[in-house]
Scaffold this motif. Sequence first.
Motif, PDB file in Angstrom:
ATOM      1  N   GLU A  74       6.285 104.408 -16.623  1.00 57.24           N
ATOM      2  CA  GLU A  74       6.189 102.978 -16.333  1.00 57.24           C
ATOM      3  C   GLU A  74       4.830 102.595 -15.753  1.00 57.24           C
ATOM      4  OE1 GLU A  74       8.432 100.699 -17.203  1.00 57.24           O
ATOM      5  OE2 GLU A  74       9.419 102.383 -18.193  1.00 57.24           O
ATOM      6  N   TYR A  75       4.053 103.593 -15.361  1.00 52.57           N
ATOM      7  CA  TYR A  75       2.737 103.340 -14.774  1.00 52.57           C
ATOM      8  C   TYR A  75       1.700 103.356 -15.887  1.00 52.57           C
ATOM      9  CZ  TYR A  75      -1.498 104.127 -12.001  1.00 52.57           C
ATOM     10  OH  TYR A  75      -2.749 104.031 -11.449  1.00 52.57           O
ATOM     11  N   GLY A  76       1.145 102.192 -16.201  1.00 49.82           N
ATOM     12  CA  GLY A  76       0.208 102.091 -17.316  1.00 49.82           C
ATOM     13  C   GLY A  76      -1.201 102.504 -16.946  1.00 49.82           C
ATOM     14  N   ILE A  77      -1.810 103.320 -17.811  1.00 45.94           N
ATOM     15  CA  ILE A  77      -3.194 103.739 -17.594  1.00 45.94           C
ATOM     16  C   ILE A  77      -4.112 103.191 -18.680  1.00 45.94           C
ATOM     17  CG2 ILE A  77      -2.564 105.824 -16.325  1.00 45.94           C
ATOM     18  CD1 ILE A  77      -3.038 107.434 -18.880  1.00 45.94           C
ATOM     19  N   GLY A  78      -3.564 102.408 -19.590  1.00 47.00           N
ATOM     20  CA  GLY A  78      -4.380 101.836 -20.648  1.00 47.00           C
ATOM     21  C   GLY A  78      -3.514 101.238 -21.739  1.00 47.00           C
ATOM     22  N   ALA A  79      -4.121 100.994 -22.886  1.00 43.64           N
ATOM     23  CA  ALA A  79      -3.406 100.416 -24.017  1.00 43.64           C
ATOM     24  C   ALA A  79      -4.112 100.805 -25.311  1.00 43.64           C
ATOM     25  CB  ALA A  79      -3.326  98.898 -23.892  1.00 43.64           C
ATOM     26  N   VAL A  80      -3.342 100.827 -26.403  1.00 44.95           N
ATOM     27  CA  VAL A  80      -3.908 101.198 -27.702  1.00 44.95           C
ATOM     28  C   VAL A  80      -3.313 100.331 -28.806  1.00 44.95           C
ATOM     29  CG1 VAL A  80      -4.290 103.604 -27.015  1.00 44.95           C
ATOM     30  CG2 VAL A  80      -2.162 102.970 -28.166  1.00 44.95           C
ATOM     31  N   THR A  81      -4.031 100.311 -29.929  1.00 35.74           N
ATOM     32  CA  THR A  81      -3.555  99.703 -31.157  1.00 35.74           C
ATOM     33  C   THR A  81      -3.660 100.754 -32.253  1.00 35.74           C
ATOM     34  OG1 THR A  81      -5.694  99.010 -32.035  1.00 35.74           O
ATOM     35  CG2 THR A  81      -4.661  97.555 -30.394  1.00 35.74           C
ATOM     36  N   PRO A  82      -3.177 100.470 -33.457  1.00 40.19           N
ATOM     37  CA  PRO A  82      -3.537 101.339 -34.577  1.00 40.19           C
ATOM     38  C   PRO A  82      -5.056 101.303 -34.760  1.00 40.19           C
ATOM     39  CG  PRO A  82      -1.740  99.867 -35.169  1.00 40.19           C
ATOM     40  CD  PRO A  82      -2.272  99.378 -33.856  1.00 40.19           C
ATOM     41  N   GLY A  83      -5.637 102.323 -35.325  1.00 39.44           N
ATOM     42  CA  GLY A  83      -7.076 102.309 -35.545  1.00 39.44           C
ATOM     43  C   GLY A  83      -7.855 102.581 -34.279  1.00 39.44           C
ATOM     44  N   ASP A  84      -8.886 101.765 -34.045  1.00 41.74           N
ATOM     45  CA  ASP A  84      -9.852 102.057 -32.979  1.00 41.74           C
ATOM     46  C   ASP A  84      -9.686 101.206 -31.721  1.00 41.74           C
ATOM     47  OD1 ASP A  84     -11.096 104.001 -34.547  1.00 41.74           O
ATOM     48  OD2 ASP A  84     -12.374 102.514 -35.529  1.00 41.74           O
ATOM     49  N   GLY A  85      -8.560 100.554 -31.560  1.00 41.48           N
ATOM     50  CA  GLY A  85      -8.348  99.753 -30.351  1.00 41.48           C
ATOM     51  C   GLY A  85      -7.817 100.615 -29.224  1.00 41.48           C
ATOM     52  N   VAL A  86      -8.693 101.185 -28.433  1.00 44.59           N
ATOM     53  CA  VAL A  86      -8.283 102.071 -27.336  1.00 44.59           C
ATOM     54  C   VAL A  86      -8.953 101.619 -26.042  1.00 44.59           C
ATOM     55  CG1 VAL A  86      -8.306 104.430 -26.434  1.00 44.59           C
ATOM     56  CG2 VAL A  86      -8.004 104.033 -28.897  1.00 44.59           C
ATOM     57  N   TYR A  87      -8.152 101.477 -24.995  1.00 47.57           N
ATOM     58  CA  TYR A  87      -8.687 101.178 -23.669  1.00 47.57           C
ATOM     59  C   TYR A  87      -7.957 102.056 -22.669  1.00 47.57           C
ATOM     60  CZ  TYR A  87      -9.229  98.869 -19.146  1.00 47.57           C
ATOM     61  OH  TYR A  87      -9.463  98.614 -17.822  1.00 47.57           O
ATOM     62  N   VAL A  88      -8.704 102.835 -21.900  1.00 47.67           N
ATOM     63  CA  VAL A  88      -8.135 103.663 -20.839  1.00 47.67           C
ATOM     64  C   VAL A  88      -8.777 103.242 -19.530  1.00 47.67           C
ATOM     65  CG1 VAL A  88      -7.841 105.992 -19.933  1.00 47.67           C
ATOM     66  CG2 VAL A  88      -7.703 105.588 -22.403  1.00 47.67           C
ATOM     67  N   ARG A  89      -7.979 102.723 -18.639  1.00 51.06           N
ATOM     68  CA  ARG A  89      -8.465 102.259 -17.343  1.00 51.06           C
ATOM     69  C   ARG A  89      -8.917 103.427 -16.481  1.00 51.06           C
ATOM     70  NH1 ARG A  89      -5.894 102.548 -12.952  1.00 51.06           N
ATOM     71  NH2 ARG A  89      -3.877 102.819 -13.970  1.00 51.06           N
ATOM     72  N   SER A  90      -8.097 104.488 -16.461  1.00 53.89           N
ATOM     73  CA  SER A  90      -8.412 105.655 -15.658  1.00 53.89           C
ATOM     74  C   SER A  90      -7.522 106.812 -16.103  1.00 53.89           C
ATOM     75  CB  SER A  90      -8.178 105.367 -14.175  1.00 53.89           C
ATOM     76  OG  SER A  90      -8.225 106.556 -13.411  1.00 53.89           O
ATOM     77  N   PRO A  91      -8.046 108.032 -16.127  1.00 53.72           N
ATOM     78  CA  PRO A  91      -7.198 109.169 -16.481  1.00 53.72           C
ATOM     79  C   PRO A  91      -6.159 109.496 -15.425  1.00 53.72           C
ATOM     80  CG  PRO A  91      -9.375 109.911 -15.825  1.00 53.72           C
ATOM     81  CD  PRO A  91      -9.456 108.421 -15.912  1.00 53.72           C
TER      82      PRO A  91
END
Length: 232
Positions: A74-91
Amino acid sequence: MTSEFFFDSGPLFADRREGGKALAAALEAERGPGTVVVGLARGGVETAAETARVLGAPLDVVAVRKVGHPLQPEYGIGAVTPGDGVYVRSPDGLTEEQLAAVVEETKAKAAALDRRLHSKHPPLDLRGRTVVVVDDGLATGGTMIAALRWARSAGAARVVAAVPVAAAPSIDLIRQEADAVVCPYALERFFAVGVHYESFAQVDDETVISLLDENRRETGAAGVAPRSAGTA
């Protein structure tokens, strides 16, 4: 965009469609044959559909999934889409291998959702277009950033982030990713997106597909060709 405080008198909008109308009024400068409106699945598509209707623009959808921490999903560290939509706030303590694994797992889920939502109508070709990326609200901004990066990777000439209501501190983060940000209500006191709507029911796949179908009938996709197979 105006900076406002949260009003204790009640929600700002009756539902997502009303939010979409307010957003369309603020997006009038983006009206034109080169504009495509893309909603974040799933709730953002209801807002985007109304925005697209008022602007007379073709509508599409991007499947965005939050990346949850393996030890606390439930703790989000980022978000993604298909393809190249990747965002990682923190590992958040994950190794590179662990992070890569959870990102790829979530991307697979986003791709599966994308296939379902485009089962009737193929995704539109965004190359050279102004792409208005719409959600029903903006809290931390992670899903919007992933969607903006996806639009860039799909060849958009210009990317606009648009939401009816947002947490004001997150707007600056979005400005780093978008060519423009449109938000009628940027709130200093922000609790959750749903607080600002009287009706905030979950949106299912069938509703999204129906909204795409309605827009295709009304606009004929305004001459925007489907994306070819293999394009993100």
